[in-house]
Scaffold this motif. Structure first.
Motif, short mmCIF file in Angstrom:
data_model
loop_
_atom_site.label_atom_id
_atom_site.label_comp_id
_atom_site.label_asym_id
_atom_site.label_seq_id
_atom_site.Cartn_x
_atom_site.Cartn_y
_atom_site.Cartn_z
N GLN A 154 31.22 52.38 20.87
CA GLN A 154 29.81 52.67 20.62
C GLN A 154 28.99 51.46 21.00
O GLN A 154 29.46 50.33 20.91
N LEU A 155 27.76 51.66 21.41
CA LEU A 155 26.84 50.59 21.77
C LEU A 155 27.43 49.69 22.86
O LEU A 155 27.11 48.51 22.94
N LEU A 157 30.44 48.65 23.05
CA LEU A 157 31.45 47.74 22.50
C LEU A 157 32.84 48.33 22.71
O LEU A 157 33.37 49.08 21.89
N THR A 179 31.69 41.26 17.89
CA THR A 179 30.79 40.87 18.97
C THR A 179 31.55 40.96 20.28
O THR A 179 32.68 40.50 20.40
N GLY A 181 31.49 43.51 24.23
CA GLY A 181 30.84 44.38 25.19
C GLY A 181 31.87 45.14 25.99
O GLY A 181 32.90 45.58 25.46
N SER A 191 26.47 38.63 24.26
CA SER A 191 27.22 39.78 23.78
C SER A 191 26.52 40.42 22.60
O SER A 191 25.65 39.82 21.97
N SER A 192 26.91 41.64 22.29
CA SER A 192 26.31 42.40 21.20
C SER A 192 27.00 42.07 19.88
O SER A 192 28.23 42.04 19.80
N ALA A 194 27.50 43.34 15.98
CA ALA A 194 27.38 44.59 15.23
C ALA A 194 28.28 44.53 14.00
O ALA A 194 29.11 43.63 13.85
N VAL A 203 29.57 52.03 14.15
CA VAL A 203 29.05 50.71 14.49
C VAL A 203 27.55 50.66 14.28
O VAL A 203 26.83 51.58 14.68
N THR A 204 27.07 49.58 13.66
CA THR A 204 25.64 49.36 13.46
C THR A 204 25.24 48.06 14.13
O THR A 204 25.82 47.00 13.86
N SER A 205 24.25 48.11 15.00
CA SER A 205 23.82 46.92 15.73
C SER A 205 23.21 45.88 14.79
O SER A 205 22.50 46.22 13.84
N THR A 208 22.05 40.01 19.06
CA THR A 208 22.66 39.55 20.31
C THR A 208 23.08 38.10 20.16
O THR A 208 22.31 37.26 19.69
#
Length: 321
Positions: A154-155, A157, A179, A181, A191-192, A194, A203-205, A208
């Motif tokens: 998700q997102l 990731l 964290t 991608g 990188s993201s 979450a 997954v919740t953001s 960054t």
């Protein structure tokens, strides 16, 4: 931890991951020499003077087992071990029986391999494989059977580092932060960040991160990352934004193109498990929690460590002798 780029994956077959690491299992690191982790440095800090990790655990009734206070590592050959910071020794628990399936990111094919790992307060390991599957493993029961948690990326990731951090200092509730991608992310790329709910796999953001670190947390409600690549550093990550609040620059021995790495916080210090291109095995670097300097380094003979996990039960302060 991650592949530097998709092209680099074709060249070196490496990936990132609490460790992160290469995806090729047929690289000659099948031997597991847990008793041979010889020190390569005489510059060990005073914290090495303690005779056993068991003596370091806090006496407070925190509801945690001794097993939940250990550092765990996983290799590319599916070996799960514990690492004792006081003695710099590894002890094998067993071989994972996860059957993750084929790794689509490996241009040569073959079965997916461990990529990163986190450990909860009940001594359960959450192991991400190089094909984005996550398995839950009870580290206290052998053989090491695996429960597929059916994670769906998700997102964006697909591959990521991860670590638990308490919701408040001294608390007993925590969250799993991740964290990363896609499979082709470069260690120097943002990188993201979450939060991954381990019960629902949702997954919740959260923000960054300025780089692609492996993560570790602690009971001080902190989240830390080891950032390999062109400018290796250890940084405290803001859990709400991903911004770096504190940065240590160990430099020197940690510089070089990373091939496999993992990260853990234990006893007030940071433990970097790093193998660089051209090296035969992982080296464990003890990073001083107060100064950010390298206090010691130890060869993990025969090991290519791609994941390290420590729960929020682990000690955050160890008395120096």
């Amino acid at each position: 931890m991650r592949t530097a780029t998709l092209v680099a994956a074709f060249l070196s077959l490496s990936s990132f991951g609490a460790g992160c690491g290469p995806e090729n299992r047929n690289d000659g690191d099948g031997g597991d020499s847990d008793s041979d982790a010889d020190s390569d440095s005489d510059a060990d800090s005073d914290s090495d003077a303690d005779s056993s990790d068991g003596d370091m655990f806090p006496d407070a009734a925190d509801g945690c087992s001794d097993e939940a206070k250990l550092v765990y590592t996983v290799d590319t050959n599916n070996t799960l071990s514990t690492f004792a910071p006081a003695t710099k020794q590894f002890s094998t628990i067993g071989t994972l029986d996860c059957n993750p399936g084929i790794d689509p990111n490996n241009p040569l094919g073959g079965e997916a391999t461990p990529f990163s790992m986190a450990v909860d307060r009940d001594s359960n390991a959450y192991i991400l494989f190089s094909n984005s599957k996550i398995f839950k493993v009870d580290t206290t029961v052998t053989p090491l059977t695996c429960q597929n948690l059916n994670y769906q990326p998700q997102l964006g990731l697909e591959l990521f580092g991860m670590g638990f951090s308490t919701d408040q200092a001294g608390g007993t509730s925590d969250k799993l932060f991740i964290t990363g991608g896609g499979a082709d992310i470069n260690p120097d790329d943002p990188s993201s960040l979450a939060v991954l709910d381990v019960n629902t796999m949702q997954v919740t953001s959260a923000g960054t991160v300025p780089g692609s670190p492996e993560l570790t947390g602690n009971s001080n409600a902190e989240l830390w990352g080891f950032f390999p690549g062109s400018n290796p550093r250890v940084g405290k990550v803001n859990k709400g934004t991903g911004a770096l609040e504190t940065t240590y620059m160990p430099g020197g021995m940690l510089q070089g193109t990373p091939a496999a790495w993992a990260f853990a916080y234990w006893g007030g210090d940071y433990w970097v498990f790093l193998m660089k291109n051209g090296e035969a095995n992982t080296t464990v670097y003890q990073i001083n929690g107060s100064t950010g300097a390298v206090d010691s380094y130890t060869a993990a003979a025969g090991k290519r460590i791609v994941g390290a996990g420590v729960s929020t039960c682990a000690p955050v302060v160890v008395g120096k002798q």
